[in-house]
Design a protein around this motif. Structure first.
Motif, short mmCIF file in Angstrom:
data_model
loop_
_atom_site.label_atom_id
_atom_site.label_comp_id
_atom_site.label_asym_id
_atom_site.label_seq_id
_atom_site.Cartn_x
_atom_site.Cartn_y
_atom_site.Cartn_z
N GLU A 160 0.86 -1.18 0.00
CA GLU A 160 0.00 0.00 0.00
C GLU A 160 0.89 1.22 0.00
O GLU A 160 1.96 1.21 0.62
CB GLU A 160 -0.92 -0.02 1.23
CG GLU A 160 -1.98 1.08 1.19
CD GLU A 160 -2.87 1.05 2.43
OE1 GLU A 160 -3.92 1.71 2.41
OE2 GLU A 160 -2.50 0.37 3.40
N ASP A 161 0.49 2.29 -0.69
CA ASP A 161 1.36 3.45 -0.86
C ASP A 161 0.54 4.72 -0.76
O ASP A 161 -0.57 4.80 -1.30
CB ASP A 161 2.07 3.39 -2.22
CG ASP A 161 3.30 4.28 -2.27
OD1 ASP A 161 3.19 5.48 -1.95
OD2 ASP A 161 4.38 3.78 -2.63
N GLN A 162 1.10 5.71 -0.08
CA GLN A 162 0.46 7.03 0.02
C GLN A 162 1.42 8.14 -0.39
O GLN A 162 1.15 9.31 -0.11
CB GLN A 162 -0.04 7.27 1.45
CG GLN A 162 -1.15 6.34 1.89
CD GLN A 162 -1.54 6.57 3.34
OE1 GLN A 162 -1.02 5.95 4.25
NE2 GLN A 162 -2.46 7.50 3.55
N SER A 163 2.53 7.77 -1.05
CA SER A 163 3.51 8.79 -1.41
C SER A 163 2.96 9.69 -2.50
O SER A 163 2.19 9.26 -3.37
CB SER A 163 4.81 8.12 -1.88
OG SER A 163 4.60 7.43 -3.09
N THR A 164 3.38 10.94 -2.46
CA THR A 164 2.92 11.92 -3.46
C THR A 164 3.34 11.51 -4.86
O THR A 164 2.59 11.66 -5.83
CB THR A 164 3.48 13.30 -3.12
OG1 THR A 164 3.10 13.65 -1.79
CG2 THR A 164 2.97 14.35 -4.10
N LEU A 167 1.06 8.49 -6.07
CA LEU A 167 -0.31 8.95 -6.27
C LEU A 167 -0.41 9.89 -7.47
O LEU A 167 -1.38 9.85 -8.23
CB LEU A 167 -0.83 9.64 -5.01
CG LEU A 167 -0.96 8.76 -3.76
CD1 LEU A 167 -1.42 9.60 -2.57
CD2 LEU A 167 -1.95 7.62 -4.01
N ILE A 189 -6.00 9.28 -2.73
CA ILE A 189 -5.33 9.47 -1.45
C ILE A 189 -4.67 8.18 -0.97
O ILE A 189 -3.87 8.21 -0.03
CB ILE A 189 -6.32 9.98 -0.37
CG1 ILE A 189 -7.48 8.99 -0.20
CG2 ILE A 189 -6.84 11.36 -0.75
CD1 ILE A 189 -8.46 9.40 0.89
N HIS A 190 -4.99 7.06 -1.61
CA HIS A 190 -4.36 5.78 -1.30
C HIS A 190 -4.15 5.02 -2.60
O HIS A 190 -4.92 5.18 -3.55
CB HIS A 190 -5.23 4.93 -0.36
CG HIS A 190 -5.28 5.45 1.05
ND1 HIS A 190 -4.42 5.04 2.03
CD2 HIS A 190 -6.11 6.36 1.63
CE1 HIS A 190 -4.71 5.66 3.17
NE2 HIS A 190 -5.73 6.47 2.94
N ASP A 225 -10.07 7.20 -3.50
CA ASP A 225 -10.32 8.19 -2.46
C ASP A 225 -11.58 7.76 -1.72
O ASP A 225 -11.96 6.58 -1.75
CB ASP A 225 -10.44 9.60 -3.06
CG ASP A 225 -11.59 9.73 -4.06
OD1 ASP A 225 -12.41 8.80 -4.14
OD2 ASP A 225 -11.67 10.76 -4.74
#
Length: 1431
Positions: A160-164, A167, A189-190, A225
């Motif tokens: 799972e990744d939330q890096s700018t 994304l 956002i995810h 999102d």
């Protein structure tokens, strides 16, 4: 070593714009919202440009997804690693925020080895990996197949990744595929990323085979999102090297199931109802296309909207690059079956070309005028046209930031060369005799050199070419080198089915509207030469309105009538097209050329063209033109220029070619090249509009062309050309220069051309039509390119037609006239005052003109379809269809009964011989053919009796009696039998050697009957076996034979020499016992690696069952008898093995386990093979009586594949690939199976019974043989063992004595036929087939029919290969097929069941799915009688 997911490629070279190493991620700079705002503001001074998705698709393989451009993955990114194995599941991934899948939020995800992601743990792979969608559980499948990473064959990463960064990359790809304003506002956002890197397909364990080196890499990204979830499937260049996997239950049967790609909601409630699902692939070709095509505008990138808080009935695909597949919502089984034929798949290879779409421009239309060509042109500038997209807005614009995405800057000037800068314009270089004729002008500002300067070597090469090649190995249309690209490799095609008529079909049913008479059929038999007007016999609209287009009105004049297109349409009245719409052209090109000194010939290669009518762009692609002709044709842009003139953007008061000629004309073109004076003649003939309003063009090219060396590129500067118009002809003469460049070499050449376009105008309206006598065609942005790998020659040009003087200043021209408007490609641009204009959607579309969407006339009740007719929507239009037995009325869209055609076979008007000698076959209408009945020979009109006795049809010990049309065989006194096979009444059963000695045959060598005359009586030993040494009694030749009496190669010796030394036949290896066969088949079933809880039989050293058998690690044990059957009452509790007595000594003949026999009821029924059992499925008429289905025979340790029935002795026969045997069993109660062939087999598959000759035939795909034997296994011989690769299905026409079989050789699949004796072998079908698994001879219709797992079709043909027709074109994965009455029944590996198909309409009427889910193999029908015969 680079970390996983990092680039392993060398640093990219600088592109022509000067950027170094810029990835296409960073080129996605303009958000969709900004693009939409810019589209809404027309700019009069800027040329129209293309949108981001069009640009990326335009680049084709130049912008194919490199592996380094996958979203970053690997250990440095914190990815988890799935354990190596064949069926592994990740630990549960708890998401930081739930994601929406369809209508439900899920907080957990699982990643599986087999190319799949789910919201719940997976069942065993055998429960889903080989089955089609839908699955029973939620599934997100980027490549669902049987993948195995054991032994280090690949890695599977997930996180799972939330890096700018991640994304942002995901958002840009989603926006590219979904350019709508709503999607443009989506900000994930995810993200969840799963990557399969260099993973392999599952393969059965073998000591002698190396693991396959074909490995796949692909990636799935879920970005979401709070309100929406999108999925991205990424397939990098060369990332898919295998396209499917072999089922574990296939055993020795060589089958491969294509991978599945798509989504499934799974069962949705406690009632376990089938949820919606969406599928992207359905065939091997569609899987191959995954990394080459796209639905997002970026090759290899597929985008889908898979969840939303707003209503989302099913997955919504991106629609920038492709038409989406059809999704499936919840529906009952009956609905699923009845609608199965409507399912289409965007990627399948058998798509018709009508839906091909072409690229947005080959140029950046925002380039400034002072930009020049670079001296080095990227050779792959437009390797792939955008063949897949829906029509898009021609006026979408890009900012200057995107200029670097083009392979090189483009302007209206030719490539700059060092010697050209700062020079003055020189004189024209046309030959002196032509200077006064030349009326075209090269663009000003470009110097015409004072002479045609060329380097000697280049000039010599272009005029002489390559050395003459007498064998022409490299100039054939399809050289015998690598695999030739099929048409589907170049132009993906959509599934064949109903023809979709667009909004202006020329052949739509006529609707009478009074004097205008709009909507009539164009008369296809109309003779243009006989279309005359005169006052003596004046033709009027009343009787001739059918010659007008549907979108035209008819007007009477003093001397006759004429057709005129209605408002918002253009053409010559007989052919009309909607203004503003995009158009397509199809055709064939043939050539007979001399290129330099090399002759080149090609015939009927494909031509496709696409025209954006509202801005004058024309794209042409010609495939499979052989080298070196393809390169030599690059300067001849007039081949594609014809289409530019036909559909050029019109200035006020001027008309393009189609408005004058319509869709029927002849274009004649003579070209002379300088300085070599090579001459070539081109003829292009238009034959009218097809069903989809596609113009059909035939092109022939003949003459000599100058040779163009490899790696040289061709540049042609913009030009203007004058066209002179008369009543029925248009002429033009021009002189053009072209430039060959390679590195620093830049040379100039030229050619002169004379064009003549002839057509038929309408004389009565000549004085009412005001076409300028001279019009000027302005041609800009000219490209010509040949791609060696794809073997496609392409032209791209932009065209305007206007005044000779050039008209007003372009800076003040209305955008409608110079193509800079922002109207949709399905909209008309309406000029206003000054630079103002409006956009109006064409007929069949609605919107504001800048964005137009199709109107569904059927759903909105806007159609005029009447009684009994069904409305079918199509882009821009609709059509009315009638059910079987009805047709559209001539004057209105209602269905009326089709009058029964005259049947000469019934009314006696045929010319066939008498009914006792010939049969009349009706082919529809008044067509018929005559066929002599069995026992007669002739042409059907004259039939004479065949003397079968002269052909030796009876046994040697039988007397033959010829009768009219038949014969009788009776054993002679002292013998018994049916006349075809006779044995002495009192003697013991003769061995084959004794039989042959008693009734000698001509000596047989390795290739048939020996050339030495006389009958050979074999020498037998005391036991009746063949002696190893055999000598011919009359010729003196001697040779060695094997145990079957077959001559051993190389052993024959002539008379007078020493006889060969022959060894006695060595005993064969002990055949496998029942225990060993059962053990082997179960191990294969478990994939070679049984789990600890799975039972495997335990055998002793002699192959007998151990008296004590235990079930895996459960500690449950029991005793068995010598047949492996459990002794009742001996099963013990865990840990306490029972005392078991040793089994009895095995008998000399290995026993078979007694089957669980359940005698069938009377009547007609189906028998089907399912692994270790033969199932029984009765029929009520033709309906499947599923409630009465049961197991007929249980055959432990067997894998039954081929299956057939002997109607005379009521016995079922089958092949067993596990035991490598051919077997039979009576259907009488208590009958035991009997093995009749148990040696010399490897993979026996197809089987068929000739009940008339008491013979059976079978195929062996392991030995590549077709054999025959008597029904008791005697008189076995090989019919064919050459020119076979994968023989599978086999069928016999017992009455006529013909044999048919399939060979699903992937390189050259075919269906062959011969007589039952192996004579007259020939290919019956080898075109348009893929994997012909099933084959049946229909004794009712006398047709040979097959089910194809490659093309998904069920087809039939007459025994001579004529009359081929498609019964059903949307099968899943058929294996075997049988015919009965008016139905076909086939087994299917996707549904794991029996499917019923109606012969008359192709409908899927029913299916039976056994409770035990496993693959079904052979199927046969059992009648209560034998098919009728005269003999």
């Amino acid at each position: 070593m680079a970390a996983p997911g990092q680039s392993r490629d060398p640093a990219p070279a600088q592109d022509s714009a000067g950027s170094s190493g810029r990835t296409w991620w960073k080129r996605l700079l303009i958000p969709a919202a900004a693009a939409a705002r810019e589209r809404s503001q027309p700019r009069a001074t800027a040329a129209p440009s293309m949108g981001l998705p069009a640009l990326l698709l335009l680049l084709g393989s130049v912008a194919a997804l490199p592996r380094r451009e996958l979203l970053p993955y690997g250990a440095p990114r914190g990815d988890r690693l799935l354990p190596d194995g064949d069926d592994e599941t990740s630990a549960v991934v708890t998401l930081g925020k739930p994601l929406l899948f369809y209508e439900t939020r899920f907080s957990h995800l699982y990643v599986g080895t087999n190319g799949i992601i789910s919201t719940q743990d997976f069942p065993r792979e055998t429960q889903y990996v080989d089955d089609d969608f839908p699955t029973d559980f939620p599934a997100i499948a980027p490549f669902l197949s049987d993948i195995d990473t054991s032994g280090g064959r690949g890695k599977i990463y997930y996180r799972e990744d939330q890096s700018t960064e991640v994304l942002g990359q995901a958002a840009r790809l989603i926006h590219a595929g979904f350019p709508s304003a709503a999607a443009a506002a989506f900000t994930p956002i995810h993200a969840f990323i799963a990557t399969w890197e260099n993973v392999g397909a599952y393969e059965e364990v073998s000591r002698n085979s190396e693991p396959s080196k074909k490995l796949n890499t692909f990636q799935a990204v879920l970005a979401y999102d709070d309100s929406n979830t999108y999925a991205l499937f990424l397939y990098p260049d060369d990332g898919l090297q295998f396209f499917g996997t072999r089922p574990k239950e296939s055993y020795n049967v060589q089958l491969e199931l294509p991978a599945r790609v798509g989504f499934s909601r799974g069962e949705t409630d406690y009632l376990k109802r089938e949820g919606p699902y969406y599928t992207v692939t359905s065939s091997e070709q569609s899987v191959k296309n995954l990394y080459q095509t796209s639905n997002s505008g970026i090759p290899g990138v597929w985008a889908f909207h898979i969840g939303s808080t707003s209503p989302l009935d099913n997955v919504m695909p991106a629609q920038v690059g492709e038409k989406p597949s059809v999704g499936h919502s919840r529906q009952p089984l009956e609905s699923t079956l009845s609608s199965a034929t409507l399912e289409q798949n965007v990627l399948d290879a058998d798509y018709p070309e009508e839906d091909i779409d072409y690229a947005e421009p080959f140029y950046d239309e925002n380039e400034e005028d002072d930009v020049e060509y670079p001296t080095e042109l990227v050779p792959d500038v437009y390797t792939r046209l955008d063949l897949y997209s829906e029509p898009r807005r021609s006026g979408a614009r890009l900012g200057s930031e995107l200029e670097s995405t083009l392979p090189y800057p483009v302007s209206s000037r030719r490539p700059a060369s060092p010697e050209m800068h700062g020079t003055k314009e020189g004189p024209s270089q046309a030959p002196p005799a032509l200077e006064d004729e030349v009326e075209s002008s090269q663009e000003t500002g470009i110097r015409n050199p004072s002479s045609l300067e060329t380097k000697d070597s280049l000039l010599e090469l272009t005029t002489q070419g390559l050395p003459a090649n007498t064998e022409q190995d490299n100039v054939q249309p399809y050289p015998d080198s690598d695999a030739v690209l099929s048409e589907t490799d170049i132009f993906p095609v959509y599934p064949q089915g109903e023809v979709m008529h667009q909004g202006y079909p020329e052949n739509s049913p006529p609707f009478n509207r009074g004097r205008q008479v709009v909507g009539v059929d164009e008369d296809g038999s109309f003779n243009r030469e006989g279309f005359t007007y005169n006052t003596a016999s004046k033709e009027t609209c009343e009787w001739n309105h059918s010659q007008c287009s549907q979108h035209a009105f008819c007007t009477d004049y003093a001397t006759g009538f004429c057709c005129h297109c209605q408002s918002k349409f253009y053409g010559n009245g007989r052919h009309c097209l909607p203004e503003g719409a995009a158009h397509r052209l199809n055709g064939k090109v043939s050539g007979n050329l001399l290129v330099g000194r090399t002759p080149v010939h090609f015939s009927a290669v494909d031509l496709h063209a696409y025209i954006v009518g509202n801005d004058g762009r024309a794209y042409t692609a010609i495939s499979h033109v052989p080298q070196p002709a393809a390169r030599a044709l690059m300067p001849l842009t007039p081949i594609g220029g014809l289409f530019g003139w036909l559909f050029a953007l019109e200035k006020p008061g001027y008309e393009n070619g189609f408005s004058v000629t319509g869709a029927k004309f002849t274009h004649s073109l003579d070209v002379t090249f300088y300085p070599g004076e090579e001459r070539v003649h081109i003829t292009q003939t238009a034959d009218g509009l097809g069903p989809e309003n596609y113009l059909s063009i035939k092109t022939h090219i003949q003459g000599q062309l100058p040779f163009i060396p490899e790696n040289f590129t061709v540049h042609i500067a913009p030009y203007k050309e004058l066209y002179h118009y008369s009543h029925s002809a248009v002429t033009s003469t021009a002189y053009r220069q072209y430039f060959l460049t390679f590195g620093s070499i830049n040379q100039t050449f030229a050619y002169q051309l004379h064009q003549n376009i002839t057509f038929h105008d309408c004389p009565p309206a000549r004085h009412h039509r005001d076409v300028p006598a001279v019009q000027q065609l302005s041609v800009d942005r000219i490209f010509a390119l040949y791609n060696d790998e794809e073997r496609i020659l392409r032209y791209a040009i932009t065209n305007q037609i206007g005044s000779r003087e050039g008209g007003p200043d372009l800076s003040t021209a209305n955008p409608c006239y110079d193509g800079t408007h922002a109207c949709d490609t399905t909209a008309r641009c309406q000029p206003g005052t000054g630079l103002d204009y409006t956009c109006e959607c064409t007929a069949g579309y609605r919107g504001d003109g800048r964005d137009c969407v199709d109107v569904d006339e059927c759903a909105e009740s806007l159609s005029r379809c009447g009684h009994r007719s069904v409305c079918i929507n199509s882009p821009g239009s609709y059509r009315c269809e009638c059910p079987s037995g009805y047709q559209l009325a001539v004057d209105r869209p209602v269905c009326v009964p089709i009058p029964p055609p005259s049947n000469p076979c019934e009314d006696g008007s045929h010319t066939c011989a008498s009914a006792d000698r010939a049969r009349c076959v009706h082919h529809g209408g008044g067509s018929f053919s005559c066929v002599c009945l069995a026992g007669y020979t002739g042409n059907g009109h004259n039939c004479s009796d065949v003397d079968e006795c002269a052909e030796g049809r009876c046994h040697q010990a039988a007397a033959c009696y010829n009768t009219p049309g038949s014969f009788l065989c009776r054993c002679k006194p002292g013998y018994q039998g049916d006349g075809f096979h006779c044995t002495p009444e009192t003697a013991h059963r003769l061995t084959p050697c004794e039989q042959e000695r008693l009734y000698p045959q001509p000596a047989h060598g390795l290739r048939g009957v020996s050339a030495h005359p006389g009958l050979h009586r074999p020498q037998c030993d005391d036991e009746g076996n063949y002696r190893p040494l055999q000598c011919h009694g009359s010729t003196g030749f001697c040779w060695c034979v094997d145990g079957a009496g077959q001559e051993i190669a190389g052993s024959r010796r002539p008379p007078g020499t020493a006889p060969p030394r022959c060894r006695a036949s060595e005993p064969t290896q002990r055949p496998q016992t029942m225990c060993e066969r059962w053990r082997q088949s179960l191990l294969e079933h478990y994939g070679g690696r049984p789990r600890e809880d799975q039972y495997v039989p335990q055998c002793d050293a002699l192959g007998n069952f151990n008296p004590l058998q235990c079930h895996g690690n459960s500690d449950y044990c029991w005793c068995v008898d010598e047949s492996g059957r459990e002794v009742q009452g001996t099963r013990s509790e865990p840990g306490i093995p029972p005392p078991c007595l040793p089994s009895l000594a095995p008998p000399t003949v290995q026993p078979s386990p007694r089957p669980d026999v359940t005698p069938p009821a009377t009547g007609t029924f189906l028998l089907y093979a399912q692994g270790q059992q033969i199932g029984y499925l009765p029929l009520n008429g033709t309906r499947l009586q599923k409630e009465m289905a049961k197991t007929l025979l249980s055959l432990h340790g067997s894998i039954v594949v081929g299956l057939d029935y002997d109607c005379r002795e009521k016995m079922v026969y089958w092949t067993d690939v596990a035991g490598r045997t051919v077997n039979r069993a009576s259907l009488e109660p208590g009958a035991e199976p009997e093995t009749i062939i148990n040696s010399g087999l490897m993979s026996p598959e197809g089987l068929t019974i000739d009940h008339f000759r008491r013979t059976m035939f079978w195929t062996d795909s392991g030995l590549d043989k077709i054999e025959r034997a008597r029904l008791d296994g005697s008189e076995r011989r090989v019919l064919f063992d050459a020119d076979l690769v994968n023989p599978r299905a086999i069928a016999v026409d017992a009455i006529r004595g013909n044999l048919y079989w399939t060979d699903w050789n992937r390189e050259a699949p075919k269906i062959e036929t011969s007589t039952v004796d192996g004579a007259n072998r020939r290919i019956l079908v080898n075109k348009d087939i893929g994997l012909p698994n099933g084959l049946t001879f229909d004794p009712f219709s006398k047709l040979i029919c097959w089910a194809d797992a490659g093309t998904k079709k069920l087809e039939c043909t007459l025994p001579d290969g004529t009359g081929r027709r498609v019964i059903q074109n949307n099968l899943n994965y058929p294996f075997s097929i049988v015919s009965y009455a008016n139905h076909f029944y086939h087994t299917d590996w996707r549904r794991d069941g029996v499917i019923a198909v109606n012969k008359d309409n192709g409908f899927l009427t029913d299916e039976y799915l056994p409770e035990q889910r496993s693959h079904l193999y052979g199927i046969t029908a059992v009648y209560p009688y034998c098919p009728g015969a005269r003999k």
